[in-house]
Scaffold this motif. Structure first.
Motif, PDB file in Angstrom:
ATOM      1  N   ILE A  40       0.844  -1.212   0.000  1.00  0.00           N
ATOM      2  CA  ILE A  40       0.000   0.000   0.000  1.00  0.00           C
ATOM      3  C   ILE A  40       0.872   1.252   0.000  1.00  0.00           C
ATOM      4  CG2 ILE A  40      -1.761   1.311   1.271  1.00  0.00           C
ATOM      5  CD1 ILE A  40      -2.828  -1.266   0.056  1.00  0.00           C
ATOM      6  N   TRP A  41       1.927   1.259   0.817  1.00  0.00           N
ATOM      7  CA  TRP A  41       2.844   2.408   0.872  1.00  0.00           C
ATOM      8  C   TRP A  41       3.514   2.628  -0.485  1.00  0.00           C
ATOM      9  CZ3 TRP A  41       2.385   5.617   4.769  1.00  0.00           C
ATOM     10  CH2 TRP A  41       2.050   5.148   6.050  1.00  0.00           C
ATOM     11  N   VAL A  42       3.991   1.520  -1.097  1.00  0.00           N
ATOM     12  CA  VAL A  42       4.660   1.623  -2.397  1.00  0.00           C
ATOM     13  C   VAL A  42       3.685   2.145  -3.459  1.00  0.00           C
ATOM     14  CG1 VAL A  42       5.747   0.299  -4.271  1.00  0.00           C
ATOM     15  CG2 VAL A  42       6.380  -0.156  -1.901  1.00  0.00           C
ATOM     16  N   LEU A  43       2.448   1.643  -3.430  1.00  0.00           N
ATOM     17  CA  LEU A  43       1.421   2.091  -4.375  1.00  0.00           C
ATOM     18  C   LEU A  43       1.167   3.598  -4.233  1.00  0.00           C
ATOM     19  CD1 LEU A  43      -0.659   1.180  -6.528  1.00  0.00           C
ATOM     20  CD2 LEU A  43      -2.296   0.873  -4.660  1.00  0.00           C
ATOM     21  N   CYS A  44       1.051   4.070  -2.999  1.00  0.00           N
ATOM     22  CA  CYS A  44       0.849   5.513  -2.745  1.00  0.00           C
ATOM     23  C   CYS A  44       2.017   6.332  -3.287  1.00  0.00           C
ATOM     24  CB  CYS A  44       0.695   5.770  -1.243  1.00  0.00           C
ATOM     25  SG  CYS A  44      -0.827   5.123  -0.533  1.00  0.00           S
ATOM     26  N   ALA A  45       3.244   5.828  -3.060  1.00  0.00           N
ATOM     27  CA  ALA A  45       4.436   6.551  -3.518  1.00  0.00           C
ATOM     28  C   ALA A  45       4.481   6.640  -5.042  1.00  0.00           C
ATOM     29  CB  ALA A  45       5.699   5.853  -3.002  1.00  0.00           C
ATOM     30  N   VAL A  46       4.155   5.532  -5.725  1.00  0.00           N
ATOM     31  CA  VAL A  46       4.209   5.511  -7.193  1.00  0.00           C
ATOM     32  C   VAL A  46       3.129   6.412  -7.801  1.00  0.00           C
ATOM     33  CG1 VAL A  46       3.938   4.038  -9.238  1.00  0.00           C
ATOM     34  CG2 VAL A  46       5.291   3.234  -7.298  1.00  0.00           C
ATOM     35  N   ILE A  47       1.915   6.354  -7.262  1.00  0.00           N
ATOM     36  CA  ILE A  47       0.826   7.206  -7.767  1.00  0.00           C
ATOM     37  C   ILE A  47       1.154   8.686  -7.557  1.00  0.00           C
ATOM     38  CG2 ILE A  47      -1.587   7.887  -7.360  1.00  0.00           C
ATOM     39  CD1 ILE A  47      -2.192   4.913  -6.798  1.00  0.00           C
ATOM     40  N   THR A  48       1.713   9.019  -6.393  1.00  0.00           N
ATOM     41  CA  THR A  48       2.101  10.418  -6.100  1.00  0.00           C
ATOM     42  C   THR A  48       3.180  10.896  -7.066  1.00  0.00           C
ATOM     43  OG1 THR A  48       1.600  10.037  -3.755  1.00  0.00           O
ATOM     44  CG2 THR A  48       2.895  11.990  -4.289  1.00  0.00           C
ATOM     45  N   THR A  49       4.144  10.010  -7.357  1.00  0.00           N
ATOM     46  CA  THR A  49       5.219  10.365  -8.307  1.00  0.00           C
ATOM     47  C   THR A  49       4.664  10.584  -9.703  1.00  0.00           C
ATOM     48  OG1 THR A  49       6.792   9.061  -7.012  1.00  0.00           O
ATOM     49  CG2 THR A  49       7.433   9.605  -9.267  1.00  0.00           C
ATOM     50  N   LEU A  50       3.727   9.728 -10.120  1.00  0.00           N
ATOM     51  CA  LEU A  50       3.096   9.881 -11.433  1.00  0.00           C
ATOM     52  C   LEU A  50       2.348  11.218 -11.526  1.00  0.00           C
ATOM     53  CD1 LEU A  50       2.434   8.669 -14.198  1.00  0.00           C
ATOM     54  CD2 LEU A  50       0.461   7.526 -13.148  1.00  0.00           C
ATOM     55  N   ALA A  51       1.629  11.573 -10.458  1.00  0.00           N
ATOM     56  CA  ALA A  51       0.917  12.851 -10.412  1.00  0.00           C
ATOM     57  C   ALA A  51       1.897  14.020 -10.536  1.00  0.00           C
ATOM     58  CB  ALA A  51       0.117  12.964  -9.117  1.00  0.00           C
ATOM     59  N   ALA A  52       3.060  13.907  -9.860  1.00  0.00           N
ATOM     60  CA  ALA A  52       4.069  14.975  -9.907  1.00  0.00           C
ATOM     61  C   ALA A  52       4.611  15.151 -11.322  1.00  0.00           C
ATOM     62  CB  ALA A  52       5.207  14.655  -8.934  1.00  0.00           C
ATOM     63  N   HIS A  53       4.922  14.050 -11.995  1.00  0.00           N
ATOM     64  CA  HIS A  53       5.467  14.137 -13.364  1.00  0.00           C
ATOM     65  C   HIS A  53       4.427  14.686 -14.343  1.00  0.00           C
ATOM     66  CE1 HIS A  53       9.576  12.745 -13.354  1.00  0.00           C
ATOM     67  NE2 HIS A  53       9.269  11.721 -12.582  1.00  0.00           N
ATOM     68  N   ILE A  54       3.161  14.283 -14.178  1.00  0.00           N
ATOM     69  CA  ILE A  54       2.092  14.788 -15.056  1.00  0.00           C
ATOM     70  C   ILE A  54       1.910  16.293 -14.864  1.00  0.00           C
ATOM     71  CG2 ILE A  54      -0.415  14.737 -15.433  1.00  0.00           C
ATOM     72  CD1 ILE A  54      -0.252  11.676 -14.963  1.00  0.00           C
ATOM     73  N   MET A  55       1.972  16.754 -13.596  1.00  0.00           N
ATOM     74  CA  MET A  55       1.883  18.192 -13.319  1.00  0.00           C
ATOM     75  C   MET A  55       3.032  18.958 -13.980  1.00  0.00           C
ATOM     76  SD  MET A  55       0.767  18.004  -9.308  1.00  0.00           S
ATOM     77  CE  MET A  55       1.248  19.662  -8.905  1.00  0.00           C
ATOM     78  N   LEU A  56       4.243  18.410 -13.897  1.00  0.00           N
ATOM     79  CA  LEU A  56       5.407  19.078 -14.487  1.00  0.00           C
ATOM     80  C   LEU A  56       5.337  19.073 -16.013  1.00  0.00           C
ATOM     81  CD1 LEU A  56       8.173  17.627 -12.131  1.00  0.00           C
ATOM     82  CD2 LEU A  56       7.490  20.026 -12.268  1.00  0.00           C
ATOM     83  N   ALA A  57       4.736  18.017 -16.583  1.00  0.00           N
ATOM     84  CA  ALA A  57       4.688  17.886 -18.038  1.00  0.00           C
ATOM     85  C   ALA A  57       3.613  18.773 -18.666  1.00  0.00           C
ATOM     86  CB  ALA A  57       4.445  16.425 -18.420  1.00  0.00           C
ATOM     87  N   PHE A  58       2.415  18.770 -18.089  1.00  0.00           N
ATOM     88  CA  PHE A  58       1.259  19.336 -18.786  1.00  0.00           C
ATOM     89  C   PHE A  58       0.685  20.617 -18.171  1.00  0.00           C
ATOM     90  CE2 PHE A  58       1.134  14.697 -19.643  1.00  0.00           C
ATOM     91  CZ  PHE A  58       1.367  14.751 -21.009  1.00  0.00           C
ATOM     92  N   THR A  59       1.248  21.075 -17.058  1.00  0.00           N
ATOM     93  CA  THR A  59       0.720  22.303 -16.446  1.00  0.00           C
ATOM     94  C   THR A  59       1.848  23.303 -16.209  1.00  0.00           C
ATOM     95  OG1 THR A  59       1.044  21.752 -14.093  1.00  0.00           O
ATOM     96  CG2 THR A  59      -0.904  20.829 -15.169  1.00  0.00           C
ATOM     97  N   PHE A  60       1.453  24.530 -15.929  1.00  0.00           N
ATOM     98  CA  PHE A  60       2.413  25.569 -15.535  1.00  0.00           C
ATOM     99  C   PHE A  60       2.178  25.970 -14.075  1.00  0.00           C
ATOM    100  CE2 PHE A  60       2.945  25.804 -20.058  1.00  0.00           C
ATOM    101  CZ  PHE A  60       4.268  26.182 -20.228  1.00  0.00           C
ATOM    102  N   TRP A  61       1.588  25.027 -13.305  1.00  0.00           N
ATOM    103  CA  TRP A  61       1.426  25.276 -11.874  1.00  0.00           C
ATOM    104  C   TRP A  61       2.799  25.440 -11.245  1.00  0.00           C
ATOM    105  CZ3 TRP A  61      -2.465  20.732 -10.542  1.00  0.00           C
ATOM    106  CH2 TRP A  61      -3.671  20.981 -11.206  1.00  0.00           C
ATOM    107  N   ASN A  62       2.802  26.115 -10.111  1.00  0.00           N
ATOM    108  CA  ASN A  62       4.065  26.301  -9.397  1.00  0.00           C
ATOM    109  C   ASN A  62       4.756  24.942  -9.208  1.00  0.00           C
ATOM    110  OD1 ASN A  62       6.109  26.777  -7.460  1.00  0.00           O
ATOM    111  ND2 ASN A  62       4.996  28.547  -6.679  1.00  0.00           N
ATOM    112  N   PRO A  63       5.959  24.762  -9.779  1.00  0.00           N
ATOM    113  CA  PRO A  63       6.609  23.441  -9.726  1.00  0.00           C
ATOM    114  C   PRO A  63       7.036  23.006  -8.326  1.00  0.00           C
ATOM    115  CG  PRO A  63       8.080  25.063 -10.687  1.00  0.00           C
ATOM    116  CD  PRO A  63       6.738  25.726 -10.557  1.00  0.00           C
ATOM    117  N   TRP A  64       7.041  23.940  -7.373  1.00  0.00           N
ATOM    118  CA  TRP A  64       7.364  23.557  -5.990  1.00  0.00           C
ATOM    119  C   TRP A  64       6.375  22.506  -5.479  1.00  0.00           C
ATOM    120  CZ3 TRP A  64      11.664  24.528  -3.308  1.00  0.00           C
ATOM    121  CH2 TRP A  64      12.484  25.583  -3.722  1.00  0.00           C
TER     122      TRP A  64
END
Length: 421
Positions: free
Chosen positions: A284-308
């Motif tokens: 469960i912990w690993v799944l949460c970490a991977v999903i969070t990382t995927l969300a971070a990369h998608i935000m960096l790729a497709f949005t101009f939200w504050n990258p922090w």
């Protein structure tokens, strides 16, 4: 002991902190730049199997630690001389020598920790060692650009000689770590005499024939490891220029945000380690970490939200995954195969990092940052598929990877009682 790996981690990410300067001064493209990371990883595809053996059977912990520290120092010097003499091939050779010492030094550091603190505050010591390593990476990211500008001001011009002198100054941290290795050897020798304590050993038993007995669960853990770290470390290696070009950050701001993953992992790794120990449910912990990382990369790729926002999420996820993924190996492998399993995991990780680093550089040169982020997101998606498959395999085979800590402790007590009777 904690400072033993400071110089190694500081200098490992020297290229990332000076990406713009390395590419401009050495006149190389991004693929050639990322080869500096690949050359670090190549020797460790093999050496991961033999680092523990060399410490146990050949050098001993004290001499082994000193030798590996010397390799790190010599590698950094060759790397710096390559820049000084405008010879990029020599810089690559330096990274190869640096890699030979770097990973084996980490094995030696862990061996010292177990030798001195086994049965006492071992988890805390491992947490402190990891924190100190990440502090080394963070200091590098935020200070090497400033050192370059000071050297440039002193010489009156930029160029390969400025880069070379900057890297030599950075190499002082490797000499500091070598000094720590010498002091540790003296203290360990003294403890051996006064306390009649044995010299530390890794306890690893490497048998390549064990590979044929590895379970599907273990191979899925390897796949998660390769795909996940392949989307983190090469991204950090290229991150500084990404933040300058996409978000118009200054060089100093870009260095700060690129190092936030390491800054977060320094205090959070011991905290997450404690949580995973107390709660269990590793998948469960690993799944949460991977999903969070995927969300971070998608935000960096497709949005101009504050990258922090995305980078802080990535830092938390990276810390969590390390604490939950690596201990799972011990749950699916018999104790006598642990050395082989961890050696194989590190070996595959280094092979993956070498290939992904080169691929990332080539993608950036030909397609740009959007395609690069899609590539990293695809790597994380593969990792996510592997986690889901691992959950199904674990459920179907009645494995214990998702047990709670309480259930695991209870069953271990029952097993121990049956063994005694």
């Amino acid at each position: 002991m904690c400072f033993l790996g400071f110089g190694s981690y500081f200098c490992y990410d020297n290229p990332a902190a000076l990406q713009t300067q390395v590419q401009a001064d050495m006149k190389v493209n991004t693929a050639q730049f990322m080869a500096l990371y690949a050359w670090y990883s190549w020797p460790n595809v093999v050496l991961c199997f033999f680092g523990g053996f060399l410490i146990d059977r050949v050098f001993g912990i004290r001499l082994g630690t000193i030798i590996f520290s010397i390799f790190v120092c010599v590698g950094q010097v060759i790397f710096a001389l390559g820049a000084l003499f405008n010879a990029f091939w020599l810089m690559e050779a330096g990274r190869l020598v640096f890699g030979i010492g770097g990973e084996s030094l980490a094995v030696a550091q862990n061996t010292y920790a177990v030798s001195w603190f086994k049965g006492k505050e071992l988890n805390l010591v491992f947490g402190l060692q990891l924190s100190m390593a990440r502090i080394g990476s963070t200091v590098n990211m935020n200070i090497m650009g400033w050192i370059y500008s000071r050297v440039q001001h002193l010489l009156g011009h930029s160029g390969h000689s400025t880069l070379g002198l900057t890297l030599i100054i950075g190499g002082i941290t490797c000499l500091f770590s070598l000094g720590c290795a010498l002091i540790l050897a003296y203290l360990d020798k003294r403890a051996e005499k006064l306390l009649c304590k044995e010299q530390g050993k890794t306890g690893e038993v490497i048998k390549l024939t064990d590979v044929k007995d590895f379970s599907l669960s273990l191979w899925l853990i390897f796949l998660i490891c390769v795909c996940y770290y392949g989307a983190v470390f090469p991204f950090i290696g290229l991150g500084k220029v990404f933040f300058i070009e996409k978000f118009r950050f200054s060089s100093q701001e870009a260095s700060a945000i690129d190092s936030i993953v390491y800054i977060i992992s320094a205090p959070m790794s011991p905290v997450f380690g404690f949580l995973v120990d107390k709660i269990g449910k590793n998948i469960i912990w690993v799944l949460c970490a991977v999903i969070t990382t995927l969300a971070a990369h998608i935000m960096l790729a497709f949005t101009f939200w504050n990258p922090w926002i995305a980078m802080c999420l990535l830092g938390v996820a990276y810390s969590l995954l390390a604490c939950a993924l690596w201990p799972m190996v011990a749950f699916v492998v018999p104790e006598h195969q642990l050395g082989t399993a961890y050696g194989f995991m590190q070996s595959i990780q280094n092979l993956g990092l070498a290939i992904i680093s080169i691929a990332a550089g080539m993608i950036l040169d030909t397609r740009g940052y959007l395609f690069l982020e899609v590539f990293f997101s695809a790597c994380v998606c593969l990792s996510l598929i592997a986690v889901v498959m691992l959950s199904f395999v674990n459920h179907l085979t009645g494995g214990d990877l998702n047990w709670s800590a309480r259930k695991r402790e209870k069953l271990q007590k029952v097993a121990a009682t049956e063994k005694e009777s």
